[in-house]
Design a protein around this motif. Sequence first.
Motif, PDB file in Angstrom:
ATOM      1  N   PHE A   1       0.844  -1.206   0.000  1.00 56.98           N
ATOM      2  CA  PHE A   1       0.000   0.000   0.000  1.00 56.98           C
ATOM      3  C   PHE A   1       0.868   1.240   0.000  1.00 56.98           C
ATOM      4  O   PHE A   1       0.654   2.169  -0.784  1.00 56.98           O
ATOM      5  N   LEU A   2       1.882   1.240   0.854  1.00 55.25           N
ATOM      6  CA  LEU A   2       2.769   2.405   0.915  1.00 55.25           C
ATOM      7  C   LEU A   2       3.488   2.596  -0.424  1.00 55.25           C
ATOM      8  O   LEU A   2       3.601   3.720  -0.922  1.00 55.25           O
ATOM      9  N   THR A   3       3.939   1.480  -1.004  1.00 47.43           N
ATOM     10  CA  THR A   3       4.583   1.569  -2.313  1.00 47.43           C
ATOM     11  C   THR A   3       3.631   2.197  -3.330  1.00 47.43           C
ATOM     12  O   THR A   3       4.022   3.087  -4.099  1.00 47.43           O
ATOM     13  N   ALA A   4       2.379   1.739  -3.306  1.00 52.69           N
ATOM     14  CA  ALA A   4       1.383   2.286  -4.229  1.00 52.69           C
ATOM     15  C   ALA A   4       1.250   3.792  -4.017  1.00 52.69           C
ATOM     16  O   ALA A   4       1.194   4.563  -4.984  1.00 52.69           O
ATOM     17  N   CYS A   5       1.196   4.220  -2.757  1.00 51.04           N
ATOM     18  CA  CYS A   5       1.066   5.653  -2.452  1.00 51.04           C
ATOM     19  C   CYS A   5       2.247   6.425  -3.031  1.00 51.04           C
ATOM     20  O   CYS A   5       2.071   7.468  -3.665  1.00 51.04           O
TER      21      CYS A   5
ATOM     22  N   PHE B   1      -1.641  -1.507  -5.423  1.00 46.52           N
ATOM     23  CA  PHE B   1      -2.740  -1.278  -4.503  1.00 46.52           C
ATOM     24  C   PHE B   1      -3.685  -2.471  -4.453  1.00 46.52           C
ATOM     25  O   PHE B   1      -4.111  -2.908  -3.378  1.00 46.52           O
ATOM     26  N   VAL B   2      -4.017  -3.003  -5.632  1.00 48.02           N
ATOM     27  CA  VAL B   2      -4.946  -4.133  -5.655  1.00 48.02           C
ATOM     28  C   VAL B   2      -4.327  -5.334  -4.946  1.00 48.02           C
ATOM     29  O   VAL B   2      -5.002  -6.020  -4.162  1.00 48.02           O
ATOM     30  N   ALA B   3      -3.032  -5.560  -5.187  1.00 46.57           N
ATOM     31  CA  ALA B   3      -2.388  -6.673  -4.493  1.00 46.57           C
ATOM     32  C   ALA B   3      -2.475  -6.473  -2.986  1.00 46.57           C
ATOM     33  O   ALA B   3      -2.813  -7.401  -2.230  1.00 46.57           O
ATOM     34  N   SER B   4      -2.221  -5.245  -2.548  1.00 48.17           N
ATOM     35  CA  SER B   4      -2.309  -4.937  -1.118  1.00 48.17           C
ATOM     36  C   SER B   4      -3.708  -5.183  -0.583  1.00 48.17           C
ATOM     37  O   SER B   4      -3.902  -5.823   0.453  1.00 48.17           O
ATOM     38  N   SER B   5      -4.704  -4.689  -1.312  1.00 43.66           N
ATOM     39  CA  SER B   5      -6.095  -4.853  -0.886  1.00 43.66           C
ATOM     40  C   SER B   5      -6.484  -6.308  -0.793  1.00 43.66           C
ATOM     41  O   SER B   5      -7.189  -6.713   0.143  1.00 43.66           O
ATOM     42  N   LEU B   6      -6.050  -7.099  -1.798  1.00 43.72           N
ATOM     43  CA  LEU B   6      -6.418  -8.516  -1.792  1.00 43.72           C
ATOM     44  C   LEU B   6      -5.777  -9.222  -0.613  1.00 43.72           C
ATOM     45  O   LEU B   6      -6.432 -10.013   0.070  1.00 43.72           O
ATOM     46  N   MET B   7      -4.501  -8.918  -0.356  1.00 43.14           N
ATOM     47  CA  MET B   7      -3.839  -9.557   0.781  1.00 43.14           C
ATOM     48  C   MET B   7      -4.574  -9.214   2.074  1.00 43.14           C
ATOM     49  O   MET B   7      -4.832 -10.076   2.912  1.00 43.14           O
ATOM     50  N   GLY B   8      -4.913  -7.929   2.213  1.00 43.06           N
ATOM     51  CA  GLY B   8      -5.653  -7.519   3.396  1.00 43.06           C
ATOM     52  C   GLY B   8      -6.977  -8.254   3.478  1.00 43.06           C
ATOM     53  O   GLY B   8      -7.291  -8.890   4.484  1.00 43.06           O
ATOM     54  N   GLY B   9      -7.742  -8.198   2.386  1.00 44.55           N
ATOM     55  CA  GLY B   9      -9.083  -8.769   2.384  1.00 44.55           C
ATOM     56  C   GLY B   9      -9.082 -10.254   2.668  1.00 44.55           C
ATOM     57  O   GLY B   9      -9.898 -10.757   3.458  1.00 44.55           O
ATOM     58  N   ILE B  10      -8.155 -10.979   2.062  1.00 44.36           N
ATOM     59  CA  ILE B  10      -8.076 -12.426   2.276  1.00 44.36           C
ATOM     60  C   ILE B  10      -7.832 -12.715   3.757  1.00 44.36           C
ATOM     61  O   ILE B  10      -8.465 -13.571   4.364  1.00 44.36           O
ATOM     62  N   ASN B  11      -6.942 -11.947   4.340  1.00 48.34           N
ATOM     63  CA  ASN B  11      -6.651 -12.100   5.758  1.00 48.34           C
ATOM     64  C   ASN B  11      -7.870 -11.829   6.632  1.00 48.34           C
ATOM     65  O   ASN B  11      -8.143 -12.572   7.575  1.00 48.34           O
ATOM     66  N   TYR B  12      -8.591 -10.768   6.307  1.00 55.13           N
ATOM     67  CA  TYR B  12      -9.754 -10.430   7.139  1.00 55.13           C
ATOM     68  C   TYR B  12     -10.777 -11.558   7.090  1.00 55.13           C
ATOM     69  O   TYR B  12     -11.305 -11.982   8.131  1.00 55.13           O
ATOM     70  N   VAL B  13     -11.075 -12.033   5.873  1.00 56.48           N
ATOM     71  CA  VAL B  13     -12.094 -13.076   5.746  1.00 56.48           C
ATOM     72  C   VAL B  13     -11.670 -14.312   6.530  1.00 56.48           C
ATOM     73  O   VAL B  13     -12.435 -14.875   7.326  1.00 56.48           O
ATOM     74  N   SER B  14     -10.410 -14.702   6.330  1.00 58.14           N
ATOM     75  CA  SER B  14      -9.954 -15.924   6.987  1.00 58.14           C
ATOM     76  C   SER B  14      -9.949 -15.767   8.499  1.00 58.14           C
ATOM     77  O   SER B  14     -10.323 -16.688   9.232  1.00 58.14           O
ATOM     78  N   THR B  15      -9.550 -14.600   8.990  1.00 56.06           N
ATOM     79  CA  THR B  15      -9.521 -14.394  10.431  1.00 56.06           C
ATOM     80  C   THR B  15     -10.923 -14.458  11.019  1.00 56.06           C
ATOM     81  O   THR B  15     -11.151 -15.116  12.037  1.00 56.06           O
ATOM     82  N   VAL B  16     -11.857 -13.785  10.371  1.00 57.56           N
ATOM     83  CA  VAL B  16     -13.217 -13.778  10.919  1.00 57.56           C
ATOM     84  C   VAL B  16     -13.793 -15.188  10.911  1.00 57.56           C
ATOM     85  O   VAL B  16     -14.455 -15.605  11.864  1.00 57.56           O
ATOM     86  N   LEU B  17     -13.516 -15.948   9.861  1.00 53.38           N
ATOM     87  CA  LEU B  17     -14.159 -17.258   9.783  1.00 53.38           C
ATOM     88  C   LEU B  17     -13.456 -18.307  10.643  1.00 53.38           C
ATOM     89  O   LEU B  17     -14.096 -19.274  11.074  1.00 53.38           O
TER      90      LEU B  17
END
Lengths: 191, 627
Positions: B143-147, B195-211
Amino acid sequence: MAQIQQEDKINLNAKKFVMWIFIFTSFMLFAAFTSGFIVYSGGSGHGLSVILPSSFRYSTLVLIASSVTLFFASRAAKRLEFEKQQMLLWITIGLGISFLLLQVYGWYILAYKMQIYLVDPNATRSFVYVMTFAHLLHVIGGLIWLISALKGSINRIPQVKNLYRMEMTSIFWHFLDIIWIYLYVFLLLNQ
Amino acid sequence: MSTLSVHDHGVVHHEEGHEHHHDTFLTKYVFSQDHKMIAKQFLITGITMAVIAMLLSILFRIQLAYPDKAFPLLETLLGRFAPEGRLDPEFYLSLVTIHGTIMVFFVLTAGLSGTFSNLLIPLQVGARDMASPFINMLSYWLFLTACVIMLSSFFVQKGPAGPGWTIYPPLSALPTAMKGSGMGMTLWLISMVCFVASSLMGGINYVSTVLNMRTKGMDLWKMPLTIWAFFLTAILGVLSFPVLVAGVVLLIFDRSFGTSFYLSDIVVNGQVMPFEGGSPILFQHLFWFLGHPEVYIVIMPAMGISSEIMSVNSRKPIFGYHAMVYSLIGITVLSFIVWGHHMFITGMNPFLGGVFMITTLIIAVPSAVKTFNWLATLWRGNIRFTPAMLFAIGMVSFFISGGLTGIFLGNAALDINLHDTYFVVAHFHLVMGSAAIFGMLAGVYHWFPKMFGKMMDEKLGYLHFWLTFIGAYLVFFPMHFMGLDGVPRRYYAFTEFASMQRWLSVNMFITWAAIMSACAQVAFLYNFVHSIFWGKKAIQNPWQANTLEWTTPVEHIHGNWPGEIPTVYRWPYDYSKPGAEEDFILQTTPFSQTMSSNLPHDFEDNPAGMEELSKWTSTQKANEEVK
């Protein structure tokens, strides 16, 4: 301690789940390419009208074979037959690399023998290159997983981790197999 | 807590073993794998990007208010982008593009989800960290790299990307089409891939953690609405971002390899381009298949945060918890089948337009359910107007006033008139811009004690809220009228049209309102930075809230809880329960400790508990009779 072990186990499960979700994202990518293909060819009236090179057929067979060897490698790992696991992993990696080469050979046939290039006013033909290219990138990722599983087995990492790597690798590799069959059948139906 | 750590030696020991790699500055503050630190990194990067994007908007607002005036200061500041003190028209387009891109993706997607999903998911579901802390760290650094890449485009010769945040081809696909299509566009695309790679990594983690990583007793229906919102947001991202990647990959092929996915029959500067047979509409389909879910990726976390804050500060259970969850699910599902409403005027088959119109208007139903429930939560609540609460209420206000115009725009017939006018600008700045940023600010004020162990100053918070709230309405409300009159968006100087010259005074008003709102943010920035270092020390549970994050110690530790992770016994909204000793009951309080406030519906799937309850009530009755 028992509780901690349990927490770690849950964590490994969560990581496996991460792989499953990644597979969903990657499936969405290919779904987007194929639906883009449909929207494009529906909208522009262009069809593919290309007989796909036979090397794609052979590469499909190679990839299916690699899935089979990987399945037996996993089974060997579970039965603690590490020599056999390593040998089968070597074979799987070999098959994976031959898949890569066959795909590249397929591009060569397409471009040099059939004069069908990436740049074409009929973008459905460009799609063939883009889809196979995107899949190839995934295969390279899969090969890295295979190598890490092999390395783990050679270095005799703890069996829990060994199995974990094998399982992650298998999930991903079988997915690559299935997605390639999906793409290939999709292209065959549209050729 | 001490008793816990004594009887569980193994756990404590293990945690210490984990901490050894957190000693150095580098691993603690920079390459941290701790979700709380990553959340703070996301927040601070997000705020920085927000300030930059806000300053860009002030620049183009100045141009809109004074199209004929030269400001020598601008030339000093911007050099070749503002020759003779007037903004370069192509640079104006770049400003609009980068403002939109930064706000939508970098602030309201990564800044919002990245901060609060990272902070709250492990803390509120009761986990030691994310499913994969390493991927989480990678997500921040991408994400920082994208910024950095996005901002670096201000330093290339031709300036940043200019085809609008939607980067429609052909403008974005032909490097020679205009200044903003050149190197700046390439950097935009590279930045977006990171950015998309960052978002996907984040999102995958969130879903897996919640479940997978919820603590004992935390079933899905005991999760706070924040977690539901983050979870569904992450699912949206995981399913829609790859489609953007597909679209962008094809765009890159068109730009760099000469394919014709999107391009056909094009003449640039009198020169016929070799592209044939492509379809620019294909890009719009692929883009909006992400683009529409994206606006829900932006707003749903804000909804979750506001629900939580409004319940805590009304001292009431959230009204219609199940309805809130189902409406979030409804929005998630519907958001995938409405993308066509961005394309009504592309020559779409009217039948298809009708279908998209209907699905779009159906979204009003879950949205209205949510709005109703928020208002009903406030209704007769024991409201505490903390700054966080004010921002949460502000979020509801913007969601209503912006959402209403969504119903106008969702109509294919009306959209023909309103498309690409300031009416659209007003609509989405209220409903997803202001509403989401208010949700984010509410979250910052509310969870600041959890993040930094300090309290923010309330008085500055009130000042910040009122100036921003009023300012945002003053900025965006007049735009509706401009749009109804046909004033087009993205124009450098629409005063060139005689019929629109009368809107100049309104534009000046909007610009000054925008400058005022921007100044109001100084109150926030000062408050934020000052409170981190010199703020009042926070207590463990400053808002007297029920959720798990307030059971962790104020000092952050790796693994969140010393000793065992607490077990959850009840839903998170037991506020002001009749018969309870206090007006809040922590999720970790078992029903056996709150006999006086238990109700029959607390034991719907729990016959043993029900029996205990009836036993207890009958003894109570017996005692009464004895008295």
